[in-house]
Design an enzyme around this catalytic site. Structure first.
Site, PDB file in Angstrom:
ATOM      1  N   ARG A  97       5.069   0.147  -5.848  1.00 44.78           N
ATOM      2  CA  ARG A  97       5.182  -0.443  -4.594  1.00 44.78           C
ATOM      3  C   ARG A  97       4.317  -1.884  -4.749  1.00 44.78           C
ATOM      4  O   ARG A  97       4.386  -2.695  -4.002  1.00 44.78           O
ATOM      5  CB  ARG A  97       4.647   0.337  -3.452  1.00 44.78           C
ATOM      6  CG  ARG A  97       5.357   1.552  -3.082  1.00 44.78           C
ATOM      7  CD  ARG A  97       4.939   2.400  -2.341  1.00 44.78           C
ATOM      8  NE  ARG A  97       4.582   1.949  -0.880  1.00 44.78           N
ATOM      9  CZ  ARG A  97       5.357   1.905   0.076  1.00 44.78           C
ATOM     10  NH1 ARG A  97       6.281   2.688  -0.035  1.00 44.78           N
ATOM     11  NH2 ARG A  97       5.201   1.411   1.396  1.00 44.78           N
ATOM     12  N   GLY A 148      -0.533  -1.159   6.631  1.00 49.52           N
ATOM     13  CA  GLY A 148      -0.176  -1.870   7.694  1.00 49.52           C
ATOM     14  C   GLY A 148      -1.448  -2.918   7.964  1.00 49.52           C
ATOM     15  O   GLY A 148      -2.425  -2.980   7.134  1.00 49.52           O
ATOM     16  N   HIS A 168      18.673 -36.182  -6.727  1.00 47.23           N
ATOM     17  CA  HIS A 168      17.870 -36.621  -5.616  1.00 47.23           C
ATOM     18  C   HIS A 168      16.367 -36.086  -5.963  1.00 47.23           C
ATOM     19  O   HIS A 168      15.740 -35.950  -5.016  1.00 47.23           O
ATOM     20  CB  HIS A 168      18.247 -35.972  -4.301  1.00 47.23           C
ATOM     21  CG  HIS A 168      19.782 -36.527  -4.248  1.00 47.23           C
ATOM     22  ND1 HIS A 168      20.035 -37.609  -3.666  1.00 47.23           N
ATOM     23  CD2 HIS A 168      21.039 -35.788  -4.147  1.00 47.23           C
ATOM     24  CE1 HIS A 168      21.297 -37.850  -3.694  1.00 47.23           C
ATOM     25  NE2 HIS A 168      22.028 -36.831  -3.775  1.00 47.23           N
ATOM     26  N   LYS A 172       6.626  -4.053  -3.934  1.00 45.89           N
ATOM     27  CA  LYS A 172       7.846  -4.114  -3.851  1.00 45.89           C
ATOM     28  C   LYS A 172       8.733  -4.064  -2.569  1.00 45.89           C
ATOM     29  O   LYS A 172       9.708  -4.462  -2.363  1.00 45.89           O
ATOM     30  CB  LYS A 172       8.314  -2.470  -4.436  1.00 45.89           C
ATOM     31  CG  LYS A 172       9.673  -1.958  -4.402  1.00 45.89           C
ATOM     32  CD  LYS A 172      10.535  -2.753  -5.564  1.00 45.89           C
ATOM     33  CE  LYS A 172      11.875  -2.358  -5.261  1.00 45.89           C
ATOM     34  NZ  LYS A 172      12.827  -3.551  -5.914  1.00 45.89           N
ATOM     35  N   CYS A 182       0.713  -1.280  -0.117  1.00 44.74           N
ATOM     36  CA  CYS A 182      -0.009  -0.096   0.008  1.00 44.74           C
ATOM     37  C   CYS A 182       0.817   1.400   0.047  1.00 44.74           C
ATOM     38  O   CYS A 182       1.979   1.127   0.478  1.00 44.74           O
ATOM     39  CB  CYS A 182      -0.866  -0.031   1.178  1.00 44.74           C
ATOM     40  SG  CYS A 182      -1.866  -1.440   1.577  1.00 44.74           S
ATOM     41  N   LYS A 239      13.330 -14.801 -10.302  1.00 44.26           N
ATOM     42  CA  LYS A 239      13.122 -13.672 -11.333  1.00 44.26           C
ATOM     43  C   LYS A 239      12.101 -14.212 -12.188  1.00 44.26           C
ATOM     44  O   LYS A 239      11.119 -13.339 -12.785  1.00 44.26           O
ATOM     45  CB  LYS A 239      14.518 -13.121 -12.205  1.00 44.26           C
ATOM     46  CG  LYS A 239      15.360 -12.147 -11.031  1.00 44.26           C
ATOM     47  CD  LYS A 239      14.887 -10.971 -11.027  1.00 44.26           C
ATOM     48  CE  LYS A 239      14.229 -10.871  -9.756  1.00 44.26           C
ATOM     49  NZ  LYS A 239      15.046 -10.644  -8.299  1.00 44.26           N
TER      50      LYS A 239
HETATM   51  C1  G6P Z   1       9.799  -8.383  -1.953  1.00 46.70           C
HETATM   52  C2  G6P Z   1      10.261  -7.816  -3.101  1.00 46.70           C
HETATM   53  C3  G6P Z   1      11.483  -8.513  -3.376  1.00 46.70           C
HETATM   54  C4  G6P Z   1      12.472  -8.366  -2.306  1.00 46.70           C
HETATM   55  C5  G6P Z   1      11.913  -8.801  -0.835  1.00 46.70           C
HETATM   56  C6  G6P Z   1      12.750  -8.365   0.086  1.00 46.70           C
HETATM   57  O1  G6P Z   1       9.152  -9.494  -1.972  1.00 46.70           O
HETATM   58  O2  G6P Z   1       9.363  -8.053  -4.308  1.00 46.70           O
HETATM   59  O3  G6P Z   1      12.091  -8.165  -4.613  1.00 46.70           O
HETATM   60  O4  G6P Z   1      13.681  -9.052  -2.551  1.00 46.70           O
HETATM   61  O5  G6P Z   1      10.545  -8.174  -0.908  1.00 46.70           O
HETATM   62  O6  G6P Z   1      12.846  -7.045   0.366  1.00 46.70           O
HETATM   63  P1  G6P Z   1      13.869  -5.961   0.777  1.00 46.70           P
HETATM   64  O7  G6P Z   1      13.527  -4.615   0.685  1.00 46.70           O
HETATM   65  O8  G6P Z   1      14.054  -6.437   2.446  1.00 46.70           O
HETATM   66  O9  G6P Z   1      15.187  -6.292   0.270  1.00 46.70           O
END
Ligand code: G6P
Length: 614
Positions: free
Chosen positions: A27, A102, A510, A609, A2, A491
């Site tokens: 975001r 939140g 395995h 994000k 958000c 990715k």
């Molecule tokens: C989200 C994002 C990822 C990122 C992860 C951890 O899932 O989409 O790209 O690696 O959060 O985020 P941070 O900001 O703690 O590296």
């Protein structure tokens, strides 16, 4: 996740809120809305499921004149993504409106109490409970909204950042936060309140990062900040060093592609002022004071989530290898709930691009209770992680807007490599000539990636076309490339929506080998290092089962070239630094495959994000 944007000032509220919400959309979100005041002294909410463009279209013919307004992009937690659950939310009385990030964890209990007092609810959200709780307390106590907010939050369990509108005070905005970021931009008597700086920097670079439990009160162009005890504080105004171009796509079609191509520069920025090739020195100013404790560390515990976790795994290999300190790497979400053993001579290293990931921040708090030293590797200056750790290394990759992390990841790898080398040098667990050799190799990395980026795109586009309809992918790597196999697979999952798994190559036997047939693309990271012969053997095994091998090899490799046509060559570099290079073709493979499948690369479905809630 958000996003919040609120504005108080004389400019066009509609323009500011809508363009700002667009900026926040990176975001991750699924609905958007704004709340403003009308000439008739009521609060009017406009909110719709879908993109900000949808909101903009619906507001095209509507004139809005309001001295203050709040806007929100919602990433659904409680209740599906529809118009009703979108923010802002109005209180039952219609007097108040809220934009909230939140989760109110005890919203169910609070909701039951409010229902017993006659409150009704339109949405399934915890946010509507929160605004009605504030409304109820204000009526009951007959107090100012600021006081009602303070009382109400005493009953709330969870993390939040919020902004309130009050129809009886049309020049007022009230904001507060706990565990979720909120920043206030100041331009004379104009104020912008947002969950990050991206919608603010077009207007001003003067900001205040609100601290937990502080309440910001804006009225008639004046700002007052009080702490948890309602004591007024002198705000600390910071000057941001971010330029508008940094959050613009420039000539690239997507932020992700721009950020992949920015890696030579972002890595250069990461080593700038730290790696001095003239003096043959490596300086990490941020952790300098903690080097003695680091040298004595019993153990290093790396905590992180997502891509940052994979960076941690690569770092752990190098730290153990050259510093001879045991290193464990943990998902922050697991670490925080499993009663971990943390001793006072353990060093915690938290890695996060955003510095706002809820689980990573909670894991830091847990480690703090055990009196461990906490270091951070973080991209966002001023973030919660940067403020809560004892010391750390900023990655200086610049703002990362694409949801799938790319340049922040390679900058994390670079920071970890510098940390390992610095520590090994201090501990004398590495010979001076080897140390000097590594410094030179670190220095060459940006140029090598630059050259690689100039050449590989056409070959990767062909691979993307060839495999775009595959339903599954396997990624294999050994040693330093096992985490890279997992990051490459992540990715592809994130942006191309293809199921992909990363494995240590030897583990193939395995289980995953059962999946290999002529329809299974297997990406093998097989550069020249001490495991080369082993991974060649794995490639032979895949070939014998007719798997489709895509190999990332060191340039001038002739052996693997005879086993598959789908080859990407990368420049040679020492094994510990090679992940910074081998991840680049995997980022591009995910990008071009997503494009070939018409996926929304910068805002992949369901992803956020920065994950600011559990
Ligand atoms: C989200 C994002 C990822 C990122 C992860 C951890 O899932 O989409 O790209 O690696 O959060 O985020 P941070 O900001 O703690 O590296």
């Amino acid at each position: 996740m958000c996003g919040i944007l609120a504005y108080s000032g004389k400019k066009s509220i509609k323009k500011i809120l809508l363009s700002g919400l667009e900026k926040l959309s990176y975001r991750g979100y699924d609905s958007a809305g704004i709340g403003v005041l009308t000439q008739e002294k009521t609060i009017k909410i406009y909110k719709y499921a879908g993109h900000v463009q949808n909101l903009t279209k619906n507001l095209e013919k509507i004139t809005i004149e309001s001295p203050v307004g709040i806007g929100h992009t919602r990433w659904a937690t409680h209740g599906e993504a529809n118009d009703i659950n979108a923010h802002p939310h109005l209180s039952h009385s219609g007097h108040l409106a809220i934009a909230h990030n939140g989760i109110v964890e005890n919203y169910n209990t609070l909701k039951k109490k409010l229902i017993s007092k006659g409150y009704t609810f339109q949405s399934n959200t915890d946010t509507e409970v929160l605004i009605n709780l504030i409304d109820y307390i204000q009526n009951y106590q007959q107090c100012a909204l600021k006081e009602a907010l303070r009382f109400a939050l005493k009953h709330v369990v969870g993390a939040y950042a919020l902004v309130l509108l009050d129809k009886n005070n049309p020049h007022q905005l009230i904001a507060t936060k706990k565990g979720s970021p909120l920043v206030i931009g100041i331009q004379g008597k104009e104020y912008f309140i947002a969950s990050d700086v991206t919608p603010i920097i077009a207007h001003t670079n003067e900001v205040i990062f609100l601290k937990d439990d502080e309440i910001a009160y804006i009225n008639h162009g004046k700002l007052q900040i009080t702490n948890a005890k309602a004591v007024e504080k002198t705000p600390f105004i910071e000057k941001l060093d971010i330029h508008l171009e940094a959050i613009d796509k420039g000539h690239f079609p997507h932020f992700m592609l721009k950020e992949i191509f920015e890696q030579p520069q972002s890595l250069q920025n990461c080593i700038l002022g730290r790696l001095n090739m003239l003096q043959k020195k490596l300086t990490l100013g941020g952790i300098q004071d903690h080097l003695p404790s680091l040298k004595e560390a019993n153990r290093i515990i790396i905590i992180a989530c997502g891509t940052s976790y994979y960076a941690g795994l690569v770092g752990a290999y190098f730290l153990e290898d050259i510093c001879r300190i045991p290193v464990v790497v943990e998902y922050a979400s697991e670490f925080r709930y499993r009663n971990p053993i943390i001793k006072s001579n353990d060093v915690i290293l938290a890695i996060s691009q955003s510095g706002e990931t809820a689980d990573t921040l909670a894991a830091i708090q847990l480690a703090k209770k055990h009196h461990a030293i906490i270091l951070g590797i973080c991209n966002v200056v001023g973030s919660s992680l940067a403020r809560t750790t004892h010391a750390g290394i900023f990655t200086h990759a610049g703002p990362e807007i694409g949801v799938a992390s790319t340049k922040a990841f390679t900058a994390q790898l670079m920071s970890l490599a510098m940390l390992a080398l610095k520590l090994a040098h201090e501990k004398k667990t590495i010979a001076e000539n080897v140390f000097q050799h590594y410094l030179l190799e670190l220095y060459k990395i940006p140029t090598k990636i630059d050259l690689l980026l100039q050449n590989i795109s056409p070959a990767i586009q062909l691979l993307a076309q060839k495999f775009k309809n595959s339903r599954h992918f396997i990624y294999l790597g050994r040693g330093y490339h096992f985490p890279i196999a997992m990051e490459g697979a992540l990715k592809l999952k994130e942006i191309a929506y293809i199921h992909a798994e990363g494995y240590p190559a030897a583990e193939m036997k395995h289980g995953p080998i059962a999946l290999i047939d002529q329809d299974m693309p297997v990406v093998c990271i097989a550069t020249k290092d001490h495991c080369y012969d082993k991974i060649v053997a794995n490639i032979e095994e895949i070939k014998a089962r007719k798997g489709q091998i895509i190999a990332i090899v060191t340039e001038k490799d002739t052996h693997i070239t005879s086993l598959t046509k789908d080859i990407i060559s990368v420049p040679d570099t020492p094994a510990a630094l090679m992940p910074m290079i081998t991840i680049v073709p995997l980022q591009l493979l995910a990008y071009y495959t997503a494009i070939a499948r018409n996926c929304n690369v910068d805002q992949p479905r369901n992803l956020a994000k920065s994950v600011t809630v559990e």
